[in-house]
Scaffold this motif. Structure first.
Motif, PDB file in Angstrom:
ATOM      1  N   PRO A 166       0.836  -1.205   0.000  1.00  0.00           N
ATOM      2  CA  PRO A 166       0.000   0.000   0.000  1.00  0.00           C
ATOM      3  C   PRO A 166       0.869   1.252   0.000  1.00  0.00           C
ATOM      4  O   PRO A 166       2.012   1.236   0.473  1.00  0.00           O
ATOM      5  CB  PRO A 166      -0.808  -0.112   1.296  1.00  0.00           C
ATOM      6  CG  PRO A 166      -0.130  -1.144   2.124  1.00  0.00           C
ATOM      7  CD  PRO A 166       0.702  -1.988   1.206  1.00  0.00           C
ATOM      8  N   LEU A 167       0.328   2.321  -0.534  1.00  0.00           N
ATOM      9  CA  LEU A 167       1.053   3.584  -0.598  1.00  0.00           C
ATOM     10  C   LEU A 167       0.859   4.370   0.688  1.00  0.00           C
ATOM     11  O   LEU A 167      -0.197   4.326   1.306  1.00  0.00           O
ATOM     12  CB  LEU A 167       0.555   4.419  -1.779  1.00  0.00           C
ATOM     13  CG  LEU A 167       0.760   3.796  -3.159  1.00  0.00           C
ATOM     14  CD1 LEU A 167       0.016   4.594  -4.210  1.00  0.00           C
ATOM     15  CD2 LEU A 167       2.233   3.708  -3.487  1.00  0.00           C
ATOM     16  N   GLY A 168       1.876   5.110   1.092  1.00  0.00           N
ATOM     17  CA  GLY A 168       1.778   5.984   2.254  1.00  0.00           C
ATOM     18  C   GLY A 168       1.241   7.344   1.867  1.00  0.00           C
ATOM     19  O   GLY A 168       1.086   7.672   0.694  1.00  0.00           O
ATOM     20  N   THR A 169       0.973   8.151   2.861  1.00  0.00           N
ATOM     21  CA  THR A 169       0.485   9.510   2.644  1.00  0.00           C
ATOM     22  C   THR A 169       1.594  10.328   1.991  1.00  0.00           C
ATOM     23  O   THR A 169       2.742  10.168   2.358  1.00  0.00           O
ATOM     24  CB  THR A 169       0.084  10.135   3.994  1.00  0.00           C
ATOM     25  OG1 THR A 169      -0.862   9.282   4.617  1.00  0.00           O
ATOM     26  CG2 THR A 169      -0.532  11.498   3.837  1.00  0.00           C
ATOM     27  N   PRO A 170       1.343  11.169   1.031  1.00  0.00           N
ATOM     28  CA  PRO A 170       0.078  11.597   0.471  1.00  0.00           C
ATOM     29  C   PRO A 170      -0.384  10.761  -0.722  1.00  0.00           C
ATOM     30  O   PRO A 170      -1.485  10.945  -1.220  1.00  0.00           O
ATOM     31  CB  PRO A 170       0.349  13.031   0.042  1.00  0.00           C
ATOM     32  CG  PRO A 170       1.785  12.997  -0.406  1.00  0.00           C
ATOM     33  CD  PRO A 170       2.455  12.001   0.531  1.00  0.00           C
TER      34      PRO A 170
ATOM     35  N   ARG B 298      -3.854   8.907  -1.141  1.00  0.00           N
ATOM     36  CA  ARG B 298      -5.068   9.642  -1.518  1.00  0.00           C
ATOM     37  C   ARG B 298      -5.225   9.770  -3.032  1.00  0.00           C
ATOM     38  O   ARG B 298      -6.235  10.274  -3.506  1.00  0.00           O
ATOM     39  CB  ARG B 298      -5.061  11.021  -0.872  1.00  0.00           C
ATOM     40  CG  ARG B 298      -5.216  10.952   0.639  1.00  0.00           C
ATOM     41  CD  ARG B 298      -5.400  12.330   1.219  1.00  0.00           C
ATOM     42  NE  ARG B 298      -4.150  13.091   1.178  1.00  0.00           N
ATOM     43  CZ  ARG B 298      -3.411  13.369   2.233  1.00  0.00           C
ATOM     44  NH1 ARG B 298      -3.775  12.957   3.408  1.00  0.00           N
ATOM     45  NH2 ARG B 298      -2.293  14.052   2.101  1.00  0.00           N
ATOM     46  N   ALA B 299      -4.236   9.354  -3.783  1.00  0.00           N
ATOM     47  CA  ALA B 299      -4.292   9.469  -5.242  1.00  0.00           C
ATOM     48  C   ALA B 299      -5.278   8.453  -5.806  1.00  0.00           C
ATOM     49  O   ALA B 299      -5.146   7.253  -5.577  1.00  0.00           O
ATOM     50  CB  ALA B 299      -2.910   9.251  -5.849  1.00  0.00           C
ATOM     51  N   ARG B 300      -6.259   8.917  -6.516  1.00  0.00           N
ATOM     52  CA  ARG B 300      -7.255   8.028  -7.121  1.00  0.00           C
ATOM     53  C   ARG B 300      -6.643   7.309  -8.306  1.00  0.00           C
ATOM     54  O   ARG B 300      -5.880   7.878  -9.065  1.00  0.00           O
ATOM     55  CB  ARG B 300      -8.468   8.825  -7.561  1.00  0.00           C
ATOM     56  CG  ARG B 300      -9.181   9.446  -6.405  1.00  0.00           C
ATOM     57  CD  ARG B 300     -10.355  10.236  -6.884  1.00  0.00           C
ATOM     58  NE  ARG B 300     -11.077  10.781  -5.747  1.00  0.00           N
ATOM     59  CZ  ARG B 300     -11.990  11.697  -5.845  1.00  0.00           C
ATOM     60  NH1 ARG B 300     -12.306  12.190  -7.026  1.00  0.00           N
ATOM     61  NH2 ARG B 300     -12.598  12.138  -4.773  1.00  0.00           N
ATOM     62  N   GLY B 301      -6.989   6.043  -8.434  1.00  0.00           N
ATOM     63  CA  GLY B 301      -6.501   5.256  -9.558  1.00  0.00           C
ATOM     64  C   GLY B 301      -5.231   4.485  -9.278  1.00  0.00           C
ATOM     65  O   GLY B 301      -4.773   3.736 -10.122  1.00  0.00           O
ATOM     66  N   LEU B 302      -4.643   4.660  -8.092  1.00  0.00           N
ATOM     67  CA  LEU B 302      -3.448   3.903  -7.712  1.00  0.00           C
ATOM     68  C   LEU B 302      -3.817   2.914  -6.617  1.00  0.00           C
ATOM     69  O   LEU B 302      -4.422   3.276  -5.614  1.00  0.00           O
ATOM     70  CB  LEU B 302      -2.338   4.826  -7.205  1.00  0.00           C
ATOM     71  CG  LEU B 302      -1.706   5.759  -8.222  1.00  0.00           C
ATOM     72  CD1 LEU B 302      -0.638   6.609  -7.547  1.00  0.00           C
ATOM     73  CD2 LEU B 302      -1.110   4.980  -9.378  1.00  0.00           C
ATOM     74  N   ALA B 303      -3.439   1.652  -6.810  1.00  0.00           N
ATOM     75  CA  ALA B 303      -3.744   0.613  -5.829  1.00  0.00           C
ATOM     76  C   ALA B 303      -2.566   0.330  -4.906  1.00  0.00           C
ATOM     77  O   ALA B 303      -2.743  -0.219  -3.831  1.00  0.00           O
ATOM     78  CB  ALA B 303      -4.166  -0.674  -6.546  1.00  0.00           C
TER      79      ALA B 303
END
Length: 98
Positions: free
Chosen positions: A43-47, A50-55
């Motif tokens: 999973p991606l960390g902040t920020p 919050r990016a739509r389209g990225l899993a």
């Protein structure tokens, strides 16, 4: 899976990838195809979370960082903006919704 090529706006051919998204086969036109690999997505960390389209993201064996696209989100977003209906005369009529 690389399935062929399709025309771009400039008339050249571009690779087309096919993916199964929610039980439907969907084609994606891409600039380049680098290959296929199995990766462990994190999973991606902040920020970026919050990016739509990225899993998620992954680090390849050579140290490159890649992003994993959220294909269901991208397909749902594209289909909600475009409607295609079949008229009784057999002609397709499409329109972009706001």
């Amino acid at each position: 899976m690389l399935v062929g090529t399709g025309p771009t706006a400039g008339g050249e051919l571009s690779p087309v990838l096919a993916a199964d998204v929610a039980g439907r086969t969907v084609g994606f036109s891409v600039d380049r195809f680098f290959g296929q690999a199995e990766v462990f997505a994190k999973p991606l960390g902040t920020p970026l979370s919050r990016a739509r389209g990225l899993a998620g993201g992954a680090i390849l064996g050579d140290g490159r960082v890649i992003f994993i696209l959220d294909l269901p989100y991208l397909v749902d977003g594209a289909t909600s903006r475009r409607r295609v209906s079949m008229h009784p005369d057999g002609a397709h009529k499409g329109g972009t919704t706001a």
